[in-house]
Scaffold this active site. Structure first.
Site, PDB file in Angstrom:
ATOM      1  CB  SER A 198      -1.697  -0.205   1.779  1.00 43.72           C
ATOM      2  OG  SER A 198      -1.410   1.009   1.399  1.00 43.72           O
TER       3      SER A 198
ATOM      4  CE1 TYR B 135      -5.138  -1.489   4.645  1.00 44.87           C
ATOM      5  CE2 TYR B 135      -3.787   0.504   3.939  1.00 44.87           C
ATOM      6  CZ  TYR B 135      -4.311  -1.173   3.688  1.00 44.87           C
ATOM      7  OH  TYR B 135      -4.456  -1.167   2.501  1.00 44.87           O
TER       8      TYR B 135
END
Length: 254
Positions: free
Chosen positions: A145, A158
């Site tokens: 990500s 996250y």
């Protein structure tokens, strides 16, 4: 050289591919000839996804298992290898998101994010890599990500897990490359998905995103397919330990 990007006779397992980006990649990889194994914790989602691929004329199978359960993972990979065939490419795509202020983040949500986004990558990769070792070939692609490199409000776990997966990708490369196993990552920027729908509909956020990203727009999930095909094919046989950012230039902009 004409088959540099061909995925004919490649069997690809994609975790969390019953919906979302995982299913979009499954469709794209199938178009290049891959035989797809759809994984999801929901049997209904997995079956529907596989049926859609079959209806389009592609080869598809279903593997329902919980990526966070070590015994479930090991049994599922053994079942795939013996019942469907050897896994040529693994995509660790399954992931979840939870949003809270850091000082108010519930431990239960932290643990859930770590289990799916980080520990599951280790568990599934370990099970698959053991079999790839004996064949002296294989490819593992971890979905990382922008948060593998950047932080953002309310998503601390996250970002922590995606940073960890970046280093897991590199460390796996160091151990597995000598066995002709390539381990790489795809790091998407901001894409229009069910997970980001609330942000897409937030005009202030979308305005900020377009100003922050050189491409000046959200990404479309289909724009990840090219990177997925590249890292699954012989075109990437000497690419290892690499994170391929697909982000419209966001990471490099000040």
């Amino acid at each position: 050289m004409n088959d540099l990007f061909s995925l004919q006779n490649k069997r690809i397992l994609i975790t969390g591919s019953g919906q979302g980006i995982g299913f979009t990649m499954a469709q794209g990889l199938a178009k290049y000839g891959a035989e797809i194994i759809i994984n999801d914790i929901s049997g209904e989602r997995a079956e529907k996804a596989a049926a859609r691929l079959k209806e389009a004329g592609y080869k598809a199978h279903v593997a329902v298992f919980n990526v966070t359960d070590p015994q479930d993972v090991e049994q599922a990979i053994e079942n795939i290898e013996t019942g469907i065939g050897p896994i040529d490419v693994l995509f660790n795509n399954a992931g979840i998101q939870r949003r809270h202020k850091f000082t108010e983040f519930p431990v239960s949500d932290w643990n859930a994010v770590v289990a799916v986004n980080q520990t599951a990558v280790f568990l599934v990769s370990r099970a698959v890599a053991r079999r790839m070792l004996s064949r002296q070939q294989g490819k593992i692609v971890n979905i990382c990500s922008m948060q593998s490199e950047l932080g953002r409000d309310t998503i601390t776990p996250y970002a922590a897990t995606k940073g960890a997966v970046k280093m897991l990708t590199r460390s796996m490369c160091v151990e597995l490359a000598r066995y002709n196993i390539q381990v790489n990552g795809i790091a998407p920027g901001y894409f229009k998905t069910a997970m980001t729908q609330s942000l897409v509909e937030d005009s202030a956020f979308t305005d900020w995103l377009c100003k922050r990203t050189p491409a000046a727009r959200w990404g479309e999930p289909e724009e990840l397919i090219g990177a997925a095909v590249f890292l699954s094919s012989k075109a990437s046989d000497f690419v290892n330990g690499h994170l391929l950012f697909v982000d419209g230039g966001m990471l490099v902009a000040v």
